[in-house]
Design a protein around this motif. Structure first.
Motif, PDB file in Angstrom:
ATOM      1  N   PHE A  37      -5.236   9.487  -8.674  1.00 40.05           N
ATOM      2  CA  PHE A  37      -6.601   9.092  -8.389  1.00 40.05           C
ATOM      3  C   PHE A  37      -7.315   8.906  -9.719  1.00 40.05           C
ATOM      4  N   ARG A  38      -8.429   8.195  -9.703  1.00 40.92           N
ATOM      5  CA  ARG A  38      -9.207   8.059 -10.929  1.00 40.92           C
ATOM      6  C   ARG A  38     -10.684   8.022 -10.611  1.00 40.92           C
ATOM      7  N   GLN A  39     -11.451   8.491 -11.592  1.00 38.28           N
ATOM      8  CA  GLN A  39     -12.901   8.497 -11.459  1.00 38.28           C
ATOM      9  C   GLN A  39     -13.519   7.992 -12.745  1.00 38.28           C
ATOM     10  N   ALA A  40     -14.188   6.850 -12.635  1.00 39.70           N
ATOM     11  CA  ALA A  40     -14.908   6.275 -13.761  1.00 39.70           C
ATOM     12  C   ALA A  40     -16.319   6.848 -13.789  1.00 39.70           C
ATOM     13  N   PRO A  41     -16.969   6.814 -14.947  1.00 41.71           N
ATOM     14  CA  PRO A  41     -18.325   7.363 -15.043  1.00 41.71           C
ATOM     15  C   PRO A  41     -19.270   6.732 -14.025  1.00 41.71           C
ATOM     16  N   GLY A  42     -19.965   7.570 -13.282  1.00 39.70           N
ATOM     17  CA  GLY A  42     -20.939   7.086 -12.312  1.00 39.70           C
ATOM     18  C   GLY A  42     -20.347   6.548 -11.029  1.00 39.70           C
ATOM     19  N   LYS A  43     -19.041   6.688 -10.859  1.00 40.27           N
ATOM     20  CA  LYS A  43     -18.389   6.162  -9.664  1.00 40.27           C
ATOM     21  C   LYS A  43     -17.652   7.275  -8.924  1.00 40.27           C
ATOM     22  N   GLU A  44     -17.280   6.987  -7.694  1.00 42.97           N
ATOM     23  CA  GLU A  44     -16.527   7.945  -6.901  1.00 42.97           C
ATOM     24  C   GLU A  44     -15.063   7.956  -7.338  1.00 42.97           C
ATOM     25  N   ARG A  45     -14.400   9.044  -6.989  1.00 44.14           N
ATOM     26  CA  ARG A  45     -12.976   9.138  -7.263  1.00 44.14           C
ATOM     27  C   ARG A  45     -12.206   8.329  -6.225  1.00 44.14           C
ATOM     28  N   ASP A  46     -11.332   7.464  -6.692  1.00 45.26           N
ATOM     29  CA  ASP A  46     -10.607   6.552  -5.803  1.00 45.26           C
ATOM     30  C   ASP A  46      -9.110   6.716  -5.961  1.00 45.26           C
ATOM     31  N   ILE A  47      -8.390   6.370  -4.930  1.00 41.23           N
ATOM     32  CA  ILE A  47      -6.934   6.384  -4.983  1.00 41.23           C
ATOM     33  C   ILE A  47      -6.443   5.234  -5.853  1.00 41.23           C
ATOM     34  N   VAL A  48      -5.440   5.507  -6.680  1.00 43.81           N
ATOM     35  CA  VAL A  48      -4.814   4.485  -7.508  1.00 43.81           C
ATOM     36  C   VAL A  48      -3.448   4.114  -6.924  1.00 43.81           C
ATOM     37  N   ALA A  49      -2.665   5.160  -6.608  1.00 45.12           N
ATOM     38  CA  ALA A  49      -1.322   4.942  -6.076  1.00 45.12           C
ATOM     39  C   ALA A  49      -0.851   6.225  -5.414  1.00 45.12           C
ATOM     40  N   HIS A  50       0.078   6.091  -4.482  1.00 44.88           N
ATOM     41  CA  HIS A  50       0.730   7.285  -3.948  1.00 44.88           C
ATOM     42  C   HIS A  50       2.186   6.988  -3.644  1.00 44.88           C
ATOM     43  N   ILE A  51       2.963   8.063  -3.539  1.00 41.52           N
ATOM     44  CA  ILE A  51       4.414   7.941  -3.363  1.00 41.52           C
ATOM     45  C   ILE A  51       4.874   9.010  -2.384  1.00 41.52           C
ATOM     46  N   ASN A  52       5.762   8.646  -1.473  1.00 44.22           N
ATOM     47  CA  ASN A  52       6.220   9.619  -0.478  1.00 44.22           C
ATOM     48  C   ASN A  52       7.185  10.617  -1.114  1.00 44.22           C
ATOM     49  N   TRP A  53       7.555  11.616  -0.328  1.00 44.31           N
ATOM     50  CA  TRP A  53       8.286  12.733  -0.926  1.00 44.31           C
ATOM     51  C   TRP A  53       9.653  12.330  -1.444  1.00 44.31           C
ATOM     52  N   ARG A  54      10.256  11.310  -0.839  1.00 45.96           N
ATOM     53  CA  ARG A  54      11.583  10.886  -1.305  1.00 45.96           C
ATOM     54  C   ARG A  54      11.504   9.821  -2.385  1.00 45.96           C
ATOM     55  N   GLY A  55      10.290   9.331  -2.643  1.00 50.20           N
ATOM     56  CA  GLY A  55      10.168   8.286  -3.650  1.00 50.20           C
ATOM     57  C   GLY A  55      10.567   6.914  -3.158  1.00 50.20           C
ATOM     58  N   THR A  56      10.665   6.756  -1.848  1.00 49.37           N
ATOM     59  CA  THR A  56      11.135   5.489  -1.285  1.00 49.37           C
ATOM     60  C   THR A  56      10.006   4.587  -0.804  1.00 49.37           C
ATOM     61  N   SER A  57       8.795   5.103  -0.773  1.00 48.58           N
ATOM     62  CA  SER A  57       7.662   4.319  -0.308  1.00 48.58           C
ATOM     63  C   SER A  57       6.484   4.557  -1.235  1.00 48.58           C
ATOM     64  N   THR A  58       5.857   3.467  -1.673  1.00 44.45           N
ATOM     65  CA  THR A  58       4.719   3.566  -2.579  1.00 44.45           C
ATOM     66  C   THR A  58       3.561   2.711  -2.083  1.00 44.45           C
ATOM     67  N   TYR A  59       2.390   3.057  -2.562  1.00 46.28           N
ATOM     68  CA  TYR A  59       1.170   2.285  -2.287  1.00 46.28           C
ATOM     69  C   TYR A  59       0.415   2.131  -3.597  1.00 46.28           C
ATOM     70  N   TYR A  60      -0.206   0.961  -3.778  1.00 43.36           N
ATOM     71  CA  TYR A  60      -1.022   0.717  -4.958  1.00 43.36           C
ATOM     72  C   TYR A  60      -2.350   0.097  -4.545  1.00 43.36           C
ATOM     73  N   ALA A  61      -3.413   0.526  -5.200  1.00 45.44           N
ATOM     74  CA  ALA A  61      -4.686  -0.156  -5.020  1.00 45.44           C
ATOM     75  C   ALA A  61      -4.547  -1.582  -5.544  1.00 45.44           C
ATOM     76  N   ASP A  62      -5.283  -2.491  -4.941  1.00 46.88           N
ATOM     77  CA  ASP A  62      -5.189  -3.896  -5.334  1.00 46.88           C
ATOM     78  C   ASP A  62      -5.477  -4.085  -6.820  1.00 46.88           C
ATOM     79  N   SER A  63      -6.360  -3.276  -7.359  1.00 43.46           N
ATOM     80  CA  SER A  63      -6.786  -3.449  -8.747  1.00 43.46           C
ATOM     81  C   SER A  63      -5.686  -3.124  -9.756  1.00 43.46           C
ATOM     82  N   VAL A  64      -4.637  -2.392  -9.330  1.00 43.33           N
ATOM     83  CA  VAL A  64      -3.581  -2.009 -10.263  1.00 43.33           C
ATOM     84  C   VAL A  64      -2.222  -2.578  -9.874  1.00 43.33           C
ATOM     85  N   LYS A  65      -2.162  -3.232  -8.745  1.00 41.46           N
ATOM     86  CA  LYS A  65      -0.893  -3.754  -8.248  1.00 41.46           C
ATOM     87  C   LYS A  65      -0.266  -4.696  -9.264  1.00 41.46           C
TER      88      LYS A  65
END
Length: 116
Positions: A37-65
């Motif tokens: 997750f990341r939080q820029a000054p003056g902004k809310e904390r947002d999800i950047v990416a996540h990964i499942n427990w086996r490492g076989t499935s990932t998600y990325y925010a559009d801004s970092v894809k």
């Protein structure tokens, strides 16, 4: 409860790269979806990416894809975030946590600053 420990942040020029690491405690780490997750000054904390427990499935925010890659090493209880082609708008404090995040599991984070 031991908080996760993030590291690897720093100051980098636009277009550069950084690799963040997060060492998380707990015997259940290997079974958890973990996120960055990341939080820029003056902004809310947002999800950047996540990964499942086996490492076989990932998600990325559009801004970092296409620029960021999340990975994990369960033997080391560690989650990584490889960040390439960094932009000034990536400047923020970066945190790791379970996904969905636990309110009592935020660490200190690691500062990433991208200069133009």
């Amino acid at each position: 409860q031991v908080q996760p420990v993030e590291s690897g942040g720093g100051l980098v020029q636009a277009g550069g790269s950084l690799r963040l690491s997060c060492v998380a405690s707990g015997r259940t780490f290997n079974y958890l979806t973990m996120g960055w997750f990341r939080q820029a000054p003056g902004k809310e904390r947002d999800i950047v990416a996540h990964i499942n427990w086996r490492g076989t499935s990932t998600y990325y925010a559009d801004s970092v894809k296409g620029r960021f890659t999340i990975s994990r090493d369960n033997a080391k209880n560690t989650v990584y975030l490889q960040m390439n082609s960094l932009k000034p708008e990536d400047t923020a404090v970066y945190y790791c946590n379970q996904h969905p995040p636990r309110s009592d599991y935020w660490g200190q984070g690691t500062q990433v600053t991208v200069s133009s």
